[in-house]
Design a protein around this motif. Structure first.
Motif, PDB file in Angstrom:
ATOM      1  N   GLY A   1       7.941   6.114  -7.949  1.00 20.18           N
ATOM      2  CA  GLY A   1       9.054   5.409  -7.321  1.00 20.18           C
ATOM      3  C   GLY A   1       8.554   4.658  -6.099  1.00 20.18           C
ATOM      4  N   ILE A   2       9.426   3.873  -5.496  1.00 20.60           N
ATOM      5  CA  ILE A   2       9.057   3.091  -4.320  1.00 20.60           C
ATOM      6  C   ILE A   2       9.878   3.583  -3.141  1.00 20.60           C
ATOM      7  CG2 ILE A   2       8.928   0.776  -3.314  1.00 20.60           C
ATOM      8  CD1 ILE A   2       8.898  -0.343  -6.170  1.00 20.60           C
ATOM      9  N   SER A   3       9.207   3.994  -2.090  1.00 22.05           N
ATOM     10  CA  SER A   3       9.899   4.541  -0.924  1.00 22.05           C
ATOM     11  C   SER A   3      10.664   3.449  -0.188  1.00 22.05           C
ATOM     12  CB  SER A   3       8.892   5.194   0.025  1.00 22.05           C
ATOM     13  OG  SER A   3       8.027   4.206   0.587  1.00 22.05           O
ATOM     14  N   GLU A   4      11.711   3.862   0.546  1.00 26.09           N
ATOM     15  CA  GLU A   4      12.479   2.922   1.360  1.00 26.09           C
ATOM     16  C   GLU A   4      11.605   2.307   2.448  1.00 26.09           C
ATOM     17  OE1 GLU A   4      15.535   1.693   1.054  1.00 26.09           O
ATOM     18  OE2 GLU A   4      15.605   2.748  -0.873  1.00 26.09           O
ATOM     19  N   GLU A   5      10.672   3.090   2.971  1.00 27.99           N
ATOM     20  CA  GLU A   5       9.768   2.571   4.004  1.00 27.99           C
ATOM     21  C   GLU A   5       8.944   1.417   3.454  1.00 27.99           C
ATOM     22  OE1 GLU A   5       6.274   4.100   7.108  1.00 27.99           O
ATOM     23  OE2 GLU A   5       6.839   5.335   5.376  1.00 27.99           O
ATOM     24  N   ALA A   6       8.448   1.568   2.231  1.00 27.26           N
ATOM     25  CA  ALA A   6       7.652   0.502   1.615  1.00 27.26           C
ATOM     26  C   ALA A   6       8.493  -0.758   1.428  1.00 27.26           C
ATOM     27  CB  ALA A   6       7.092   0.969   0.273  1.00 27.26           C
TER      28      ALA A   6
ATOM     29  N   ILE B   1       0.843  -1.210   0.000  1.00 26.61           N
ATOM     30  CA  ILE B   1       0.000   0.000   0.000  1.00 26.61           C
ATOM     31  C   ILE B   1       0.872   1.252   0.000  1.00 26.61           C
ATOM     32  CG2 ILE B   1      -1.677   1.315   1.348  1.00 26.61           C
ATOM     33  CD1 ILE B   1      -2.822  -1.368   2.326  1.00 26.61           C
ATOM     34  N   LEU B   2       1.929   1.263   0.817  1.00 20.67           N
ATOM     35  CA  LEU B   2       2.848   2.410   0.831  1.00 20.67           C
ATOM     36  C   LEU B   2       3.508   2.587  -0.534  1.00 20.67           C
ATOM     37  CD1 LEU B   2       4.552   1.888   4.315  1.00 20.67           C
ATOM     38  CD2 LEU B   2       2.984   3.737   3.681  1.00 20.67           C
ATOM     39  N   ALA B   3       3.875   1.465  -1.170  1.00 20.17           N
ATOM     40  CA  ALA B   3       4.494   1.543  -2.499  1.00 20.17           C
ATOM     41  C   ALA B   3       3.522   2.116  -3.517  1.00 20.17           C
ATOM     42  CB  ALA B   3       4.962   0.155  -2.926  1.00 20.17           C
ATOM     43  N   SER B   4       2.265   1.678  -3.449  1.00 24.18           N
ATOM     44  CA  SER B   4       1.262   2.187  -4.385  1.00 24.18           C
ATOM     45  C   SER B   4       1.110   3.697  -4.245  1.00 24.18           C
ATOM     46  CB  SER B   4      -0.080   1.489  -4.134  1.00 24.18           C
ATOM     47  OG  SER B   4      -1.061   1.931  -5.043  1.00 24.18           O
ATOM     48  N   PHE B   5       1.143   4.175  -3.005  1.00 26.23           N
ATOM     49  CA  PHE B   5       1.010   5.617  -2.765  1.00 26.23           C
ATOM     50  C   PHE B   5       2.224   6.366  -3.309  1.00 26.23           C
ATOM     51  CE2 PHE B   5       1.517   9.379   0.003  1.00 26.23           C
ATOM     52  CZ  PHE B   5       0.310  10.012  -0.290  1.00 26.23           C
ATOM     53  N   SER B   6       3.425   5.809  -3.063  1.00 27.12           N
ATOM     54  CA  SER B   6       4.627   6.505  -3.536  1.00 27.12           C
ATOM     55  C   SER B   6       4.740   6.450  -5.060  1.00 27.12           C
ATOM     56  CB  SER B   6       5.879   5.910  -2.882  1.00 27.12           C
ATOM     57  OG  SER B   6       6.036   4.542  -3.215  1.00 27.12           O
ATOM     58  N   ILE B   7       4.273   5.357  -5.676  1.00 28.02           N
ATOM     59  CA  ILE B   7       4.265   5.290  -7.145  1.00 28.02           C
ATOM     60  C   ILE B   7       3.332   6.356  -7.701  1.00 28.02           C
ATOM     61  CG2 ILE B   7       3.543   3.882  -9.121  1.00 28.02           C
ATOM     62  CD1 ILE B   7       4.519   1.429  -7.558  1.00 28.02           C
ATOM     63  N   GLN B   8       2.199   6.542  -7.049  1.00 29.31           N
ATOM     64  CA  GLN B   8       1.249   7.570  -7.495  1.00 29.31           C
ATOM     65  C   GLN B   8       1.860   8.962  -7.367  1.00 29.31           C
ATOM     66  OE1 GLN B   8      -2.986   7.444  -6.144  1.00 29.31           O
ATOM     67  NE2 GLN B   8      -2.539   9.462  -5.281  1.00 29.31           N
TER      68      GLN B   8
ATOM     69  N   CYS C   1      -1.794 -17.629  -3.029  1.00 29.65           N
ATOM     70  CA  CYS C   1      -2.225 -16.748  -4.115  1.00 29.65           C
ATOM     71  C   CYS C   1      -1.883 -15.301  -3.737  1.00 29.65           C
ATOM     72  CB  CYS C   1      -3.717 -16.920  -4.403  1.00 29.65           C
ATOM     73  SG  CYS C   1      -4.827 -16.641  -3.025  1.00 29.65           S
ATOM     74  N   VAL C   2      -1.713 -14.472  -4.756  1.00 24.83           N
ATOM     75  CA  VAL C   2      -1.285 -13.080  -4.566  1.00 24.83           C
ATOM     76  C   VAL C   2      -2.527 -12.196  -4.588  1.00 24.83           C
ATOM     77  CG1 VAL C   2       0.256 -11.264  -5.372  1.00 24.83           C
ATOM     78  CG2 VAL C   2       0.831 -13.667  -5.795  1.00 24.83           C
ATOM     79  N   LYS C   3      -2.708 -11.414  -3.511  1.00 26.66           N
ATOM     80  CA  LYS C   3      -3.898 -10.568  -3.374  1.00 26.66           C
ATOM     81  C   LYS C   3      -3.501  -9.101  -3.425  1.00 26.66           C
ATOM     82  CE  LYS C   3      -6.050 -13.917  -0.214  1.00 26.66           C
ATOM     83  NZ  LYS C   3      -4.833 -14.762  -0.025  1.00 26.66           N
ATOM     84  N   PHE C   4      -4.232  -8.330  -4.238  1.00 30.15           N
ATOM     85  CA  PHE C   4      -4.050  -6.885  -4.303  1.00 30.15           C
ATOM     86  C   PHE C   4      -5.384  -6.216  -3.970  1.00 30.15           C
ATOM     87  CE2 PHE C   4      -0.711  -8.345  -7.249  1.00 30.15           C
ATOM     88  CZ  PHE C   4       0.377  -7.617  -6.813  1.00 30.15           C
ATOM     89  N   LEU C   5      -5.363  -5.285  -3.028  1.00 27.23           N
ATOM     90  CA  LEU C   5      -6.549  -4.501  -2.707  1.00 27.23           C
ATOM     91  C   LEU C   5      -6.630  -3.294  -3.641  1.00 27.23           C
ATOM     92  CD1 LEU C   5      -6.232  -4.453   1.194  1.00 27.23           C
ATOM     93  CD2 LEU C   5      -7.291  -6.179  -0.251  1.00 27.23           C
ATOM     94  N   PRO C   6      -7.798  -2.659  -3.734  1.00 24.85           N
ATOM     95  CA  PRO C   6      -7.896  -1.464  -4.579  1.00 24.85           C
ATOM     96  C   PRO C   6      -6.882  -0.379  -4.220  1.00 24.85           C
ATOM     97  CG  PRO C   6     -10.086  -2.255  -4.032  1.00 24.85           C
ATOM     98  CD  PRO C   6      -9.121  -3.091  -3.248  1.00 24.85           C
ATOM     99  N   CYS C   7      -6.541  -0.271  -2.926  1.00 25.15           N
ATOM    100  CA  CYS C   7      -5.577   0.758  -2.528  1.00 25.15           C
ATOM    101  C   CYS C   7      -4.148   0.390  -2.902  1.00 25.15           C
ATOM    102  CB  CYS C   7      -5.681   1.056  -1.034  1.00 25.15           C
ATOM    103  SG  CYS C   7      -5.565  -0.389   0.031  1.00 25.15           S
ATOM    104  N   GLU C   8      -3.940  -0.763  -3.510  1.00 25.22           N
ATOM    105  CA  GLU C   8      -2.632  -1.170  -4.030  1.00 25.22           C
ATOM    106  C   GLU C   8      -2.600  -1.063  -5.553  1.00 25.22           C
ATOM    107  OE1 GLU C   8      -1.051  -4.938  -1.999  1.00 25.22           O
ATOM    108  OE2 GLU C   8      -3.158  -4.970  -1.401  1.00 25.22           O
TER     109      GLU C   8
END
Length: 708
Positions: A477-482, A466-473, A567-574
């Motif tokens: 890029g992908i934050s170190e925290e993510a 979720i943090l990565a999705s936010f930083s990509i938006q 299985c790999v799950k992605f939520l809408p916020c991802e």
């Protein structure tokens, strides 16, 4: 009758070997118990429903079942909205209190629940009566057991179990595709030990069993009240049956393997010789009660493997006397006769005749038992032949896979709460769950701590994604925290966490790191031992790989990081971590489809794909971008082969949708339509294939129009 000659000892030893082959040995029994208790701990610790706790009881949690029994799962839901007490000193202000009445007017093993005021520890005498409250002759306001019946009916409506069966306090939904039933019982907990069973705490039999420590532990488990009255009494509507399920589970956990095998054999005999003719006469609980009675009245050295046949004969003899007298006293509450209303005058003589034949057959009756091929296996052993097939490894494989599924099932409702949440709300909610797990892990020991360690990594992975999705938006890029968060969940299993990481890199166009992660996954994915794991819904599971079973036989849940692929799950916020082709799965349901979804189908609001399918799809996309044609074609061939040959895919329709889009990239529109059609054959409704078909047909029509 109970003096064992040499041949009886020989048969006992061979019979013990047979039971070990089918999974009734110390190792498998402990694994069965561990599987159920881990699942129970996960649910209690996460506490997704603050109004109840769920306990798994019965033969699966006790470890007293086999593959041949195909035993039900018995689920006891302890509702916390009432405070049930046996002494007014336990009254609590501001909550709904009920006092258990256990006097001579109440059927043994039952009680009445008297309504108490919420401001002072006194009974109600004047209140508005309704369908849940009645006033008895003594002027007491009593809670009727109809309230539990209505709760059960509400469950049936909520979960759409209209075709289920309600029997007594339990409801059994329609049989699962996997082939077993689940019995749900709603109950109210009482923290104190029932008055009717207090004498039991001070009794001691010949065998010094149960021990003082066991009795003391049992007394701390309290009891439950279940909404069913004595059918032969005049208070059936407002009597409540007292259940000591947790104490009984404690007793079962303290049996040795010979005692457990004796109980399993009693159930096999009942299934073979009694239930086909008299279904509701002799229950497994009666057999268990008889076993408890015999153990309490025999010395511990009686219960040895080479004496199994004599142990069984003694238990059957006691059961015979119970049928003869039509009285099987509850082990903990002896005044409660378990056989009341179960045996009529017409069936009794025949039942006694059957029991006499079995007892006097000197073990020959066992050769009529087909359950788990007991007869054939025993004959093989008695003829000194090597048994060609053991199912104990299959059992341990089933148990490990069940633990993997239980992890996903327990996490599933937590994710459902944030399905449509903002980034901030989703992260906050997941952190609260994670804090709960960390706290529980620090405060508890044993299986509870293990349960926390199994659940926490998945929450870390989702937080990171979720943090990565936010930083990509924000900045592509992908934050170190993510990256830090997602790294904490990379080794939960072989692939799912790593695939989320690869998907992140793919979505920011970092093909080099995507390829490295995918190569690492492919290198660790041993097709001889790794099993796909999906807990999104219940479906028919095909036989597992021998390698998976073999690894499961000698390891517990730590083996999941080597032999399981969730299985790999992605939520809408991802969404910004999801390849565009997979994002369609977030919108799979039309307005009409929603009407065909069940309450547990909230995974349909997510993008979910099996690990192996997603691995090969991401490889195809990455190699296509890198213009590596041979590698791209290899990945595409692997995706096709996986869909065709992997028997235990949980999301085959999604894999077919991804394959169809790959075919579109290859300019093979006819093949794409073919795969979308196959996807609809797998799942007719709530399937993004409908979108793909409409989109592709629209494209073909427009292209044709432009070319005219």
């Amino acid at each position: 009758m109970f003096q064992a000659p040499e041949y009886t000892q020989t048969v006992s030893a061979r019979l013990s070997e047979v039971l070990a082959d089918i999974g009734v040995d110390e190792r498998v029994v402990l694994k069965r118990r561990r599987t159920c208790l881990l699942n129970e701990s996960m649910g209690i610790i996460l506490g997704t429903n603050p109004f109840s706790s769920v306990y798994l009881v019965g033969s699966r949690s006790e470890g007293t079942t086999t593959l041949g029994f195909n035993s039900d799962i018995d689920v006891l839901t302890s509702c916390h909205n009432f405070n049930i007490i046996q002494d007014l000193s336990h009254w609590q202000p501001g909550v709904i209190n009920h006092l258990m009445i256990q006097d001579e007017t109440v059927s043994p093993g039952h009680c009445l629940l008297q309504s108490l005021r919420s401001d002072v520890p006194l009974p109600f005498f004047d209140c508005v009566l309704n369908k849940y409250h009645v006033k008895d002759r003594a002027g007491r306001i009593l809670l009727t057991n109809r309230i539990i019946s209505d709760i059960t009916k509400a469950m049936v409506r909520l979960f759409r179990w209209e075709e289920g069966v309600q029997h007594g306090p339990a409801v059994t939904p329609p049989r699962q595709p996997s082939g077993y039933d689940i019995d749900y019982v709603n109950a109210y907990p009482c923290k104190s030990w029932p008055q009717q069973a207090r004498q039991w705490l001070n009794q001691q039999g010949v065998g010094q069993w149960p021990s003082y420590d066991m009795r003391r532990y049992c007394s701390r488990t309290g009891c439950f009240v279940v909404g069913v009255g004595n059918k032969n009494g005049d208070k059936e509507e407002f009597e409540w049956r007292i259940s000591t399920s947790l104490a009984e589970r404690c007793l079962m956990f303290n049996l040795n393997i010979t005692q457990i095998r004796c109980y399993v054999l009693m159930k096999m005999i009942s299934k073979t010789y009694i239930k086909p003719h008299y279904e509701d006469t002799i229950s497994s609980f009666m057999c268990k009660t008889v076993l408890f009675k015999v153990i309490a009245n025999t010395h511990s050295n009686f219960w040895k493997e080479n004496n199994l046949l004599s142990c069984l004969s003694m238990c059957l003899f006691v059961l015979y006397n119970c049928i003869l007298n039509q009285n099987c006293p509850h082990f903990i509450i002896p005044g409660n006769n378990l056989m009341v209303g179960h045996i009529n005058h017409e069936s009794k003589p025949h039942l006694l005749e059957i029991m006499q034949y079995i007892i006097h057959s000197e073990g020959k009756a066992l050769l009529g038992i087909e359950c788990d091929d007991l007869c054939a296996r025993l004959m093989t052993k008695l003829n000194n032949l090597i048994c060609p097939y053991k199912t104990s490894d299959v059992v341990t494989g089933n148990l490990l896979k069940q633990t993997a599924v239980d992890i996903t099932i327990n996490i599933r409702p937590c994710l459902s709460f944030i399905s449509n949440a903002s980034y901030e709300v989703a992260i906050g909610t997941l952190l609260r769950y994670l804090f709960k797990l960390v706290t529980a892990s620090n405060q508890r020991q044993g299986l509870a701590r293990t349960a926390c360690s199994l659940l926490a990594p998945s929450f870390c992975t989702t937080i990171g994604s979720i943090l990565a999705s936010f930083s990509i938006q924000q900045y592509n890029g992908i934050s170190e925290e993510a990256l830090t968060w997602i790294s904490l969940g990379l080794n939960t299993d072989v692939s799912s966490g790593k695939l989320k990481l690869a998907s992140m890199f793919y979505c920011i166009g970092d093909s080099q790191r995507t390829e490295i992660v995918l190569g690492n996954i492919e290198g660790s994915y041993d097709h001889n031992i790794v099993e796909p794991i999906c807990g999104c819904y219940n479906y028919i599971h095909r036989p597992k790989r021998r390698g998976f079973n073999a690894l499961s036989a000698n390891h517990n849940e730590e083996a999941l990081q080597y032999n399981a692929a969730f299985c790999v799950k992605f939520l809408p916020c991802e969404i910004n971590c999801i390849p565009s082709e997979l994002q369609y799965e977030l919108f799979r349901s039309t307005g009409e489809d929603l009407a065909f979804r069940r309450i547990h189908d909230y995974w349909m609001n997510w993008a979910v794909v099996d690990s192996l399918s997603f691995l090969y799809f991401l490889q195809y996309k990455t190699y296509r971008y890198l213009e590596r044609q041979d590698d791209k074609q290899r990945a595409l061939s692997n995706l096709i082969r996986t869909i065709d040959q992997e028997k235990n895919l949980g999301h085959r329709e999604t894999a077919l949708n991804l394959l169809g889009q790959c075919m579109e990239h290859e300019n093979r529109a006819a093949d794409a339509l073919h795969y979308y059609s196959l996807s609809l054959n797998v799942r007719e409704r709530n399937n993004a294939a409908k979108i793909h078909i409409c989109r592709l047909l629209s494209t073909l029509v427009n292209d044709h129009a432009r070319n005219q």
